[in-house]
Design a protein around this motif. Structure first.
Motif, PDB file in Angstrom:
ATOM      1  N   GLY A 183       0.789  -1.234   0.000  1.00 29.91           N
ATOM      2  CA  GLY A 183       0.000   0.000   0.000  1.00 29.91           C
ATOM      3  C   GLY A 183       0.816   1.278   0.000  1.00 29.91           C
ATOM      4  N   SER A 192       0.327   3.348  -5.279  1.00 30.99           N
ATOM      5  CA  SER A 192      -0.767   2.733  -6.039  1.00 30.99           C
ATOM      6  C   SER A 192      -0.178   2.087  -7.291  1.00 30.99           C
ATOM      7  N   GLN A 212       1.902   6.816  -1.382  1.00 31.26           N
ATOM      8  CA  GLN A 212       0.450   6.829  -1.478  1.00 31.26           C
ATOM      9  C   GLN A 212      -0.168   7.479  -0.237  1.00 31.26           C
ATOM     10  N   THR A 266      -2.802   7.474   2.400  1.00 32.42           N
ATOM     11  CA  THR A 266      -3.792   6.545   2.939  1.00 32.42           C
ATOM     12  C   THR A 266      -4.526   7.176   4.124  1.00 32.42           C
ATOM     13  N   SER A 289      -7.220   8.859   5.757  1.00 34.11           N
ATOM     14  CA  SER A 289      -8.626   9.057   5.373  1.00 34.11           C
ATOM     15  C   SER A 289      -9.069  10.488   5.538  1.00 34.11           C
ATOM     16  N   ASN A 333      -4.976   6.620  -2.095  1.00 40.72           N
ATOM     17  CA  ASN A 333      -5.271   5.193  -2.153  1.00 40.72           C
ATOM     18  C   ASN A 333      -6.652   5.002  -2.789  1.00 40.72           C
ATOM     19  N   ILE A 347      -9.625   3.674  -0.655  1.00 40.16           N
ATOM     20  CA  ILE A 347     -10.205   4.623   0.302  1.00 40.16           C
ATOM     21  C   ILE A 347     -11.027   5.682  -0.431  1.00 40.16           C
TER      22      ILE A 347
END
Ligand code: ADP
Ligand code: MG
Ligand code: ZN
Length: 476
Positions: free
Chosen positions: A381, A384, A413, A415, A417, A462, A465
């Motif tokens: 992760g 991408s 990336q 990630t 949120s 990501n 997400i």
């Protein structure tokens, strides 16, 4: 009338021994003319040839790999003809008693799987090279190549289409490369093919009169020459004519075959056993030794790839067509267990890159270890799949490893949120009409929102997400 073609191939492969077949001269390519010569390969009187054991080893390996019987006793003969590239006036070649006989290989084409018989595999010496002066009526001879070991592989007339002939050649080529006994480079002339072809009315048992095609320097040209010749013979017979047994040269530029001038193929070679060489006696121990030296062959490796790595047969076949590609895959797969991804990247990005730069995989600017590292960054992760393509390009250009590129160019990336949610809010707020349309049932607009968000984050968000947040917020 309907005709079918009958094709048999004679393949000459130069063996990659360090020294020549009957003397100690080097086989290294590209030395100044006539510097790799000695009284033996210059054909001086009174000298004696001594057989290079390595050449026999290599031919036995090829014989075993093609399911041949290895003759307990074989012999060398003199094939007599006069030509200035042949200093002795004869070529030493195996004739009535070849080293290997009665083998077969399996090919696969759109028509399915099929066995092609190998009539014989024998050893012989190569001739020198004539260099014709384009401006003056002078020819020069370079005997560096004279005495280089050649292996001739003669097939049964078992092929019916140019495609089958091409598939057969590729099988032999792969075997030579797997066994590491020949460079087998067609363009460089160390893997040469003469193609014999005839046609006969469908259902007829007897073969028609064949012609022999020469001068094809690629797999594709062998197929094109055969296709041309099959058509030429068909038209000839349909018009009531007769095929003449002759040697024809393929002209790749014009895509046609033409009879070789003069009587160059009407030889009487007056073969007789070479009194200077003792018979080659190969016992079971010698054969056993060579069997031990065989690597895993392409067919077996393909099956193992399918079962061990869970690849489809076609994917496994792609990887195992060349030993170097299969090795590259296994190196990569040792470090990254996402085997399907490893396959996809090798057959996709890496192959495209190598083709664009006319490189083979052993010259790849990206090592197997580096590619594996890149794929692990996708899997954990860090980046991408999309960013990985950018990183891949930068790896090829700079030679740097993926981790360094990702770090230096800030491609990690996103990630987080909360960070992504902020961008999602911005995009939804900026596109009220699309939001309304989506809520009105136009669910396809999902891709539009995701695209905008990826654009805004330079592809770093990501995608999982992003998708999740967009649908959550739109369903609210
Ligand atoms: P040569 O030594 O004169 O070239 P060979 O008998 O060794 O002749 O055959 C050479 C090749 O020609 C073999 O690969 C064989 O399978 C193939 N061949 C023989 N007869 C025919 C035919 N009628 N049509 C097509 N190929 C043939
Ligand atoms: Mg022939
Ligand atoms: Zn020599």
């Amino acid at each position: 009338m309907n005709y079918e073609a009958v094709i048999g191939l004679e393949v000459h492969a130069q063996l990659s021994t360090l020294s020549k077949i009957f003397c100690g001269c080097s086989t290294t390519f590209g030395a100044p003319p006539n510097t790799h010569t000695c009284p033996v390969c210059l054909g001086m009187p009174g000298v004696l040839p001594v057989l290079n054991k390595k050449a026999v080893d290599y031919a036995i390996r090829m014989g075993l790999a093609t399911n041949c019987t290895i003759a307990p006793q074989s012999r060398f003969a003199r094939k007599n003809y006069f030509y200035p590239d042949l200093p002795k006036g004869y070529q030493i070649s195996q004739y009535e008693l070849p080293l290997c006989e009665h083998g077969w290989v399996e090919i696969e084409t759109t028509g399915g799987r099929k066995r092609i018989g190998i009539t014989r595999i024998h050893l012989e010496e190569d001739a020198g090279k004539l260099i014709h002066d384009p401006y003056r009526p002078v020819s020069r001879v370079d005997l560096n190549r004279a005495g280089t070991p050649l292996m001739e592989i003669v097939s049964e007339p078992d092929m019916k289409t140019p495609e089958e002939a091409g598939a057969y050649l590729k099988v032999l080529h792969a075997l030579l490369r797997y066994l590491d006994i020949s460079d087998a480079n067609m363009e460089e002339g160390n893997f040469r093919c003469d193609a014999n072809v005839s046609i006969r009315p469908m259902g007829q048992k007897e073969f028609g009169t064949r012609t022999e095609l020469k001068n094809m320097n690629s797999f594709r040209n062998v197929e094109r020459a055969l296709a041309y010749e099959i058509e030429r013979q068909t038209i000839l017979l349909e018009e009531g004519g007769k095929v003449v047994q002759e040697t024809r040269l393929y002209d790749a530029a014009a895509n046609r075959t033409q009879p070789m001038r003069g009587k160059e193929d009407a030889h009487d070679y007056r073969y007789f056993p070479d009194p200077d060489l003792v018979p080659v006696v190969v016992d079971e121990a010698w054969i056993g030794e060579q069997r031990q030296a065989l690597p895993e062959l392409p067919g077996a490796r393909k099956e193992r790839f399918a079962s061990q790595y869970g690849l489809s047969e076609a994917d496994a076949a792609f990887l195992c067509a060349a030993r170097e590609t299969a090795d590259y895959f296994e190196q990569c797969a040792g470090a990254c267990q996402n085997y399907k991804a490893v396959f996809n990247w090798i057959s996709g990005e890496l192959t495209a890159l190598l083709n664009a730069q006319s490189l083979n995989i052993s010259q790849s600017p990206i090592s197997a270890a580096s590619l594996a590292e890149l794929l692990k960054l996708i899997d954990d992760g860090t980046i991408s799949g999309k960013i990985a393509k950018t990183v891949f390009e930068k790896m090829a250009q700079s030679g740097d490893g993926p981790a360094k590129i990702v770090k230096d160019s800030g491609l990690v990336q996103v990630t987080d949120s909360d960070l992504i949610a902020k961008v999602v809010d911005e995009v939804l707020a900026a596109n009220p009409d699309e939001v309304a349309a989506y809520k009105g049932g136009k669910k396809k607009l999902m891709g539009f929102f995701v695209g905008k968000i990826m654009q805004k984050t330079q592809g770093k968000a990501n995608p999982k997400i992003v998708n999740q947040l967009v649908s959550e917020k739109l369903e609210q």
